[in-house]
Design a protein around this motif. Structure first.
Motif, short mmCIF file in Angstrom:
data_model
loop_
_atom_site.label_atom_id
_atom_site.label_comp_id
_atom_site.label_asym_id
_atom_site.label_seq_id
_atom_site.Cartn_x
_atom_site.Cartn_y
_atom_site.Cartn_z
N THR A 176 0.80 -1.21 0.00
CA THR A 176 0.00 0.00 0.00
C THR A 176 0.84 1.26 0.00
OG1 THR A 176 -0.16 -0.03 2.41
CG2 THR A 176 -1.91 -1.12 1.18
N PRO A 177 0.91 1.95 -1.15
CA PRO A 177 1.38 3.34 -1.15
C PRO A 177 0.24 4.21 -0.65
CG PRO A 177 0.75 2.69 -3.35
CD PRO A 177 0.55 1.48 -2.48
N GLY A 178 0.50 5.49 -0.55
CA GLY A 178 -0.56 6.40 -0.14
C GLY A 178 -0.80 6.42 1.35
N VAL A 179 0.16 5.85 2.13
CA VAL A 179 -0.03 5.94 3.58
C VAL A 179 0.49 7.29 4.08
CG1 VAL A 179 0.09 3.45 3.94
CG2 VAL A 179 2.18 4.80 4.08
N THR A 180 -0.20 7.81 5.06
CA THR A 180 0.19 9.08 5.67
C THR A 180 0.10 8.94 7.18
OG1 THR A 180 -2.08 9.91 5.49
CG2 THR A 180 -0.56 10.50 3.72
N PRO A 195 -0.25 4.05 8.21
CA PRO A 195 0.42 2.75 8.13
C PRO A 195 -0.20 1.72 9.06
CG PRO A 195 2.04 4.52 8.18
CD PRO A 195 0.71 5.16 8.45
N HIS A 196 -0.52 2.13 10.28
CA HIS A 196 -1.10 1.18 11.24
C HIS A 196 -2.43 0.63 10.73
CE1 HIS A 196 -3.41 -0.13 14.79
NE2 HIS A 196 -2.23 -0.53 15.24
N ALA A 197 -3.28 1.51 10.20
CA ALA A 197 -4.58 1.05 9.70
C ALA A 197 -4.41 0.10 8.53
CB ALA A 197 -5.42 2.26 9.29
N ALA A 198 -3.45 0.38 7.65
CA ALA A 198 -3.23 -0.48 6.49
C ALA A 198 -2.79 -1.87 6.93
CB ALA A 198 -2.20 0.14 5.56
N ILE A 199 -1.83 -1.94 7.85
CA ILE A 199 -1.34 -3.24 8.32
C ILE A 199 -2.43 -3.97 9.09
CG2 ILE A 199 0.31 -4.38 9.85
CD1 ILE A 199 1.56 -3.41 7.23
N ALA A 200 -3.17 -3.25 9.91
CA ALA A 200 -4.25 -3.87 10.68
C ALA A 200 -5.32 -4.46 9.76
CB ALA A 200 -4.88 -2.86 11.64
N ALA A 201 -5.53 -3.83 8.60
CA ALA A 201 -6.54 -4.32 7.66
C ALA A 201 -6.04 -5.51 6.84
CB ALA A 201 -6.95 -3.20 6.72
N GLY A 202 -4.72 -5.77 6.89
CA GLY A 202 -4.20 -6.94 6.19
C GLY A 202 -3.13 -6.67 5.16
N ALA A 203 -2.62 -5.44 5.08
CA ALA A 203 -1.52 -5.16 4.15
C ALA A 203 -0.27 -5.92 4.58
CB ALA A 203 -1.22 -3.67 4.09
N SER A 204 0.49 -6.40 3.61
CA SER A 204 1.76 -7.06 3.92
C SER A 204 2.88 -6.04 4.07
CB SER A 204 2.12 -8.08 2.84
OG SER A 204 2.14 -7.48 1.56
N HIS A 205 2.80 -4.93 3.32
CA HIS A 205 3.82 -3.89 3.36
C HIS A 205 3.16 -2.53 3.15
CE1 HIS A 205 5.91 -7.53 1.96
NE2 HIS A 205 7.02 -7.01 2.44
N VAL A 206 3.81 -1.50 3.69
CA VAL A 206 3.39 -0.13 3.41
C VAL A 206 4.57 0.62 2.79
CG1 VAL A 206 1.62 0.00 5.20
CG2 VAL A 206 3.99 0.60 5.77
N VAL A 207 4.26 1.50 1.86
CA VAL A 207 5.29 2.33 1.22
C VAL A 207 5.18 3.73 1.83
CG1 VAL A 207 6.17 3.29 -0.93
CG2 VAL A 207 5.14 1.00 -0.91
N VAL A 208 6.26 4.16 2.45
CA VAL A 208 6.28 5.45 3.15
C VAL A 208 7.20 6.39 2.40
CG1 VAL A 208 6.78 6.63 5.31
CG2 VAL A 208 5.88 4.29 5.34
N GLY A 209 6.71 7.58 2.10
CA GLY A 209 7.50 8.54 1.34
C GLY A 209 7.87 9.76 2.15
N ARG A 210 7.14 10.84 1.95
CA ARG A 210 7.54 12.14 2.48
C ARG A 210 7.66 12.18 4.00
NH1 ARG A 210 3.21 15.23 -1.43
NH2 ARG A 210 4.12 14.52 -3.40
N VAL A 225 7.49 5.69 12.38
CA VAL A 225 6.63 4.86 11.55
C VAL A 225 6.65 3.42 12.06
CG1 VAL A 225 6.25 3.93 9.25
CG2 VAL A 225 6.89 6.33 9.51
N ARG A 226 7.85 2.92 12.35
CA ARG A 226 7.98 1.55 12.85
C ARG A 226 7.22 1.37 14.17
NH1 ARG A 226 13.99 0.00 13.58
NH2 ARG A 226 13.77 1.48 15.30
N ALA A 227 7.33 2.35 15.06
CA ALA A 227 6.63 2.27 16.33
C ALA A 227 5.11 2.28 16.14
CB ALA A 227 7.05 3.43 17.24
N SER A 228 4.65 2.99 15.11
CA SER A 228 3.21 3.08 14.86
C SER A 228 2.62 1.75 14.41
CB SER A 228 2.91 4.15 13.81
OG SER A 228 3.18 3.69 12.49
N LEU A 229 3.48 0.83 13.93
CA LEU A 229 3.01 -0.46 13.45
C LEU A 229 2.93 -1.51 14.56
CD1 LEU A 229 4.84 -0.87 10.04
CD2 LEU A 229 2.60 0.12 10.52
N ALA A 230 3.47 -1.16 15.74
CA ALA A 230 3.46 -2.12 16.84
C ALA A 230 2.02 -2.48 17.21
CB ALA A 230 4.19 -1.54 18.04
N PRO A 231 1.76 -3.75 17.52
CA PRO A 231 0.39 -4.17 17.88
C PRO A 231 -0.15 -3.41 19.07
CG PRO A 231 1.83 -6.07 17.56
CD PRO A 231 2.72 -4.86 17.53
#
Length: 231
Positions: A176-180, A195-210, A225-231
């Motif tokens: 998933t690109p387009g994460v903010t 990013p957290h919402a994308a992973i929680a919904a089932g994304a395998s990876h998120v693409v983070v840019g700006r 960003v990494r901390a935001s993905l923690a369960p």
């Protein structure tokens, strides 16, 4: 899954020098990068080779949409470079997507991902090109086509993830690109998500840019960003 392995940083840079600085700043913390048309055009394949030589996974975002013979040639070139993922445009149809999948078979580490609908596209944009269905329906249509011809996964917006995971099953890659981040503007993305919402919904990876690449301290931003993905 380790949250670090789920983050791909987009090297949307206009020079090799700028990309090299960012990779150095992130160091060992980041193991995967997206190289898109901007950096590839500015710096050529040497930018990709340098990342692979450092042991980084490279997501080569070409969005291939050409005659099958040309698509197959580009996928083989990507495999020779040592990239881990390459994208083909799902709207090319089964012939073009199949050509990409077949060309990748000679490179066991190369995964082919089909772009469904880019994150800036809306229902009105699809109507402009004669697609009567809305974005939700088009995303699922192209994802099913991609799975049917053997793609390893798809590219879609964070808002599409839950429906895609249900349709494609547990093994498909969904990137998933387009994460903010929660404090960011969605910029040109019409269907953003965190990013957290994308992973929680089932994304395998998120693409983070700006959020990372334009931060005053990219390494600190990456850790956030990494901390935001923690369960």
């Amino acid at each position: 899954m380790d949250p670090t392995s789920q983050i791909i940083v987009a090297l949307d840079c206009d020079s090799r020098a700028a990309a090299d600085v960012l990779v150095e700043q992130l160091g060992e913390a980041c193991g995967a990068y997206k190289v898109g048309l901007e950096l590839l055009t500015a710096a050529g394949p040497d930018a990709v080779k340098a990342l692979v030589a450092q042991g980084k996974e490279v997501f080569l975002d070409l969005k291939l949409f050409e005659i099958p013979h040309s698509v197959a040639g580009a996928v083989r070139a990507a495999g020779t470079l040592g990239v881990s993922m390459v994208t083909v445009h799902g709207m090319g149809g089964s012939g073009i997507v199949s050509a990409a999948v077949e060309a990748a078979r000679d490179f066991p580490g190369l995964r082919v991902l089909a772009l469904t609908v880019v994150t800036s596209i809306t229902d009105a944009d699809l109507a402009d090109i004669g697609v009567g269905d809305g974005v939700d329906e088009q995303v699922l249509r192209l994802a099913r086509l991609a799975q049917r011809v053997g793609c390893h996964g798809v590219i879609a917006s964070p808002q599409d993830v839950a429906a895609l995971r249900s349709a494609l099953g547990p093994d498909a890659l969904i990137i998933t690109p387009g994460v903010t981040l929660s404090w960011e503007s969605p910029a040109e993305h019409a269907r953003p998500g965190t990013p957290h919402a994308a992973i929680a919904a089932g994304a395998s990876h998120v693409v983070v840019g700006r959020a990372v690449t334009r931060a005053a301290d990219p390494a600190t931003a990456f850790r956030a960003v990494r901390a935001s993905l923690a369960p």
